[in-house]
Scaffold this active site. Structure first.
Site, PDB file in Angstrom:
ATOM      1  N   HIS A   1       0.852  -1.209   0.000  1.00  0.00           N
ATOM      2  CA  HIS A   1       0.000   0.000   0.000  1.00  0.00           C
ATOM      3  C   HIS A   1       0.886   1.257   0.000  1.00  0.00           C
ATOM      4  O   HIS A   1       0.840   2.071   0.922  1.00  0.00           O
ATOM      5  CB  HIS A   1      -0.875  -0.065   1.249  1.00  0.00           C
ATOM      6  CG  HIS A   1      -2.000   0.908   1.327  1.00  0.00           C
ATOM      7  ND1 HIS A   1      -1.850   2.264   1.146  1.00  0.00           N
ATOM      8  CD2 HIS A   1      -3.314   0.708   1.592  1.00  0.00           C
ATOM      9  CE1 HIS A   1      -3.022   2.855   1.301  1.00  0.00           C
ATOM     10  NE2 HIS A   1      -3.930   1.930   1.570  1.00  0.00           N
ATOM     11  N   GLU A  42      -0.679   1.277  -5.371  1.00  0.00           N
ATOM     12  CA  GLU A  42      -0.569   0.048  -4.592  1.00  0.00           C
ATOM     13  C   GLU A  42      -0.562  -1.187  -5.489  1.00  0.00           C
ATOM     14  O   GLU A  42      -1.532  -1.458  -6.191  1.00  0.00           O
ATOM     15  CB  GLU A  42      -1.733  -0.030  -3.603  1.00  0.00           C
ATOM     16  CG  GLU A  42      -1.904   1.246  -2.778  1.00  0.00           C
ATOM     17  CD  GLU A  42      -3.209   1.269  -2.010  1.00  0.00           C
ATOM     18  OE1 GLU A  42      -3.678   0.185  -1.602  1.00  0.00           O
ATOM     19  OE2 GLU A  42      -3.776   2.367  -1.824  1.00  0.00           O
TER      20      GLU A  42
END
Length: 281
Positions: free
Chosen positions: A157, A257
């Site tokens: 992320h 991400e």
């Protein structure tokens, strides 16, 4: 331990500081979380870390590269809030199990304290391999050590630093995405891919290269492998409602991400690797 790795402690957390001729980096063992990556080629930080991030173990760290596993967001099959968002690896203490260095940089292997918990009760082994050199390579490896198959999701992320989100463009993304801000409506990827509002999108194609372009110049290339999707996120003015984020922090970050969001089946003995390379330009 490799000579290029130094250990420090603060507020009950342990940090690894990597310094070699090619780059420097900082990693928190809480969450197996990369906080900083600065290549020596230009001395510019590639990751964004919130100045209000909790660095005391009270909650997941805002910024850097959080590890999402074994589910993404609240896709765990239960009511929202019943299980931790993005899984349980980013809120536990990891161990440094290996560190070596060579002409290409410093190579670390980290392992979580456990990979079996409520919501995911299977036998598996998770490792995070981090190489700090001319570019940053992060490899999240999942091996099924049990006798039954299981399905999981995961993501790296990553919060990328940008000078100004208003002058930032992403290149290399195409196809359709699901828009969380529009009740998961299916939309076509914009061109040019610029930002003027809250963005929370799951791009449904396995994008392999994304260029982060700032002020008309490519600043960072993001190479993804082992993914089935790519998530792009910026909270925009909603940042003011996020307790560990500056109200104007959204101006200096964009999340790109490398992700597995469609559910990946892993048979006994199989290994899946989710890999992201952060390449300075």
């Amino acid at each position: 331990m490799a000579d290029s790795v130094r250990v420090s402690e603060s507020n009950g957390l342990t940090f690894l500081h990597v310094e070699n001729p090619l780059a420097s980096a900082k990693i928190s063992l809480f969450g197996g979380h990369i906080l900083s990556y600065i290549p020596k080629s230009d001395g510019q930080e590639r990751l964004w870390l919130s100045p209000h991030a909790f660095l005391n173990g009270e909650r997941p760290i805002r910024g850097g590269i959080p590890v999402c596993w074994p589910w993404f967001s609240d896709d765990h099959g239960k009511q929202k809030g019943e299980l931790p968002s993005h899984g349980f690896l980013r809120t536990q203490v990891w161990q440094l199990t290996s560190s070596i260095e060579d002409e290409n940089g410093t190579h670390l292997i980290l392992t979580p304290s456990f990979s079996r918990a409520e919501g995911f009760e299977y036998d598996c082994e998770v490792t995070l391999k981090v190489s700090v050199g001319e570019h940053l390579t992060v490899n999240l490896s999942t091996e099924n050590k049990g006798v039954v198959p299981f399905t999981f999701n995961c993501a790296l992320h990553t919060y990328f630093h940008v000078d100004d989100i208003h002058n930032t463009e992403l290149k290399g993304i195409s196809g359709q995405y699901k828009d969380k801000t529009q009740n998961w409506a299916l939309e076509d990827t914009p061109s040019p891919y610029t930002f003027s509002q809250q963005t929370d999108r799951i791009h449904l194609s396995a994008v392999k290269q994304t260029d982060v372009v700032v002020n008309g110049k490519t600043f960072t290339k993001v190479i993804s492998n082992g993914n089935d999707s790519l998530v792009v996120w910026n909270p925009w003015q909603e940042a003011a409602s996020i307790s560990d984020m500056d109200p104007f922090g959204y101006k200096h970050m964009i999340c790109v991400e490398t992700s597995m969001t469609g559910g990946h089946d892993l048979a006994p003995g199989q290994v899946h690797e989710l890999i992201q390379q952060v390449i300075p330009v």
